[in-house]
Design an enzyme around this catalytic site. Structure first.
Site, PDB file in Angstrom:
ATOM      1  CG  HIS A  12     -20.792  36.351  -6.642  1.00  0.00           C
ATOM      2  ND1 HIS A  12     -20.468  36.736  -7.930  1.00  0.00           N
ATOM      3  CD2 HIS A  12     -21.585  35.260  -6.764  1.00  0.00           C
ATOM      4  CE1 HIS A  12     -21.040  35.928  -8.797  1.00  0.00           C
ATOM      5  NE2 HIS A  12     -21.730  35.011  -8.129  1.00  0.00           N
ATOM      6  N   GLY A  31     -19.993  34.474 -13.031  1.00  0.00           N
ATOM      7  CA  GLY A  31     -21.087  33.629 -12.534  1.00  0.00           C
ATOM      8  C   GLY A  31     -21.963  33.156 -13.688  1.00  0.00           C
ATOM      9  CB  CYS A  86     -21.601  31.132  -6.269  1.00  0.00           C
ATOM     10  SG  CYS A  86     -22.596  31.835  -7.575  1.00  0.00           S
TER      11      CYS A  86
END
Ligand code: 2RA
Length: 334
Positions: free
Chosen positions: A241, A159, A128
């Site tokens: 993120h 995550g 990611c």
């Protein structure tokens, strides 16, 4: 034409988002098969698109599938993704198992769509934190080659899957009640803290997460000459993120030209106003499908330097959305 699709690891954080994204993007589904461990078989996954029953994983359920999305561990993908490909499905694997395999394309549709067409049954979905960075940086790289990247990430607890989310929520409650928080999943308290450690430490002192950003970027952008240093940090954010990125390019670009390049790039949204709130944050990015760029400025510490801030929903663009976009690529080629 409609397609038979299976999701392996359907009850995980990414698996559940794959169900949502397939429906949100009206992927032409003939049949959707949700596979998970024996423990999860029979569970119902509730989404805004309806409720879905999970079946127990078994290899024979690969028969007749057109696409199989893997959203489980690297070891599980390593063992079973080849079997799904042998059964005739196109496998899109979210684990790190095949990402650096020379026979497996590592694909971000905005950056190297052509690589998807070279697949031999398995296509790897990048990490990611790599995906959002290459989506943001590739448009610059096309104007002037990037010579160096220094990136610090601020990675959401999701995550780390459902366990990461529940650890943060539990700890926040415990701390606010004046209790000492239980530390079960992360290496130190994550509530009201940040942890500069994601995945295992390597010989060179970087973590595996940080070296993924180096090795995967080289493969996706097709340029192993880019010098990259990453520091990956877990922060007490549930979803999306963020990354502080500094780059050096071969030629001078400047902030105005950079802002134009980002504004014209596919799937990038620029939020860049030098005023209160003039920048993207994880809460802005959560459950959206674009990669946000802001805080665009010349990096005053070097020649031909640019600094920027990049945010994206790592469960969507960083995982489930990117994987479905790869399938959309192949469908559009049919
Ligand atoms: C993380 N990128 O954030 C890793 C795996 N999803 O934990």
């Amino acid at each position: 034409k409609k397609y038979n699709v299976a999701i392996v690891g359907a009850t995980g954080a990414v698996g559940q988002e794959l169900i949502r994204i397939l429906h949100l993007r009206s992927f032409p589904l003939e049949k959707l098969t949700l596979l998970a461990s024996k423990r999860s078989a029979g569970k119902t996954i509730e989404t805004e698109h309806g409720n879905f029953i999970v079946e127990e994983f078994s290899v024979d359920k690969f028969q007749g599938q057109d696409f199989v999305f893997f959203a489980t561990s690297g070891s599980h993908s390593l063992e079973f993704a080849p079997k799904a490909a042998e059964a005739g499905a196109v496998v899109i694997d979210n684990s790190s198992a095949f990402r650096l395999d020379d026979n497996v394309p590592l694909v971000v549709p905005e950056v190297n769509p052509q690589a998807a067409l070279t697949h031999q049954g398995i296509i790897a979905n990048p990490n990611c934190s790599t995906i959002q960075m290459v989506v943001a940086l590739n448009p610059i790289h096309q104007v002037s080659p990037i010579k160096r990247i220094v990136v610090s990430t601020y990675q959401a607890v999701s995550g780390a899957g459902q366990e990461g989310i529940s650890e943060l929520n539990t700890q926040l409650g415990e701390v606010l009640e004046g209790k000492s928080p239980k530390i079960e999943y992360f290496t130190k308290q994550i509530a009201f803290n940040v942890i500069p450690h994601i995945d295992v430490f390597q010989e060179n002192g970087y973590t595996k997460e940080e070296m993924k950003m180096v090795n995967e970027t080289w493969k996706i952008m097709g340029d192993p000459n880019i010098r990259i240093s990453a520091t990956c940090v877990r922060v007490p954010v549930v979803r999306a993120h963020s990354e502080a990125i500094s780059i050096e390019t071969a030629d001078y670009i400047g902030e105005q030209k950079a802002r134009e390049i980002f504004s014209q790039a596919k799937d990038i949204e620029v939020i860049d106003h030098r005023e209160n709130g003039g920048y993207p944050t994880p809460l802005d990015a959560s459950e959206t499908m674009v990669t946000y760029v802001g805080r665009i400025r010349e990096d005053i510490s070097c020649e031909n330097g640019l600094a920027l801030w990049c945010v994206a929903d790592q469960l969507w663009k960083g995982a489930a959305l990117n994987a479905v976009q790869i399938a959309e690529l192949l469908v559009s080629e049919n």
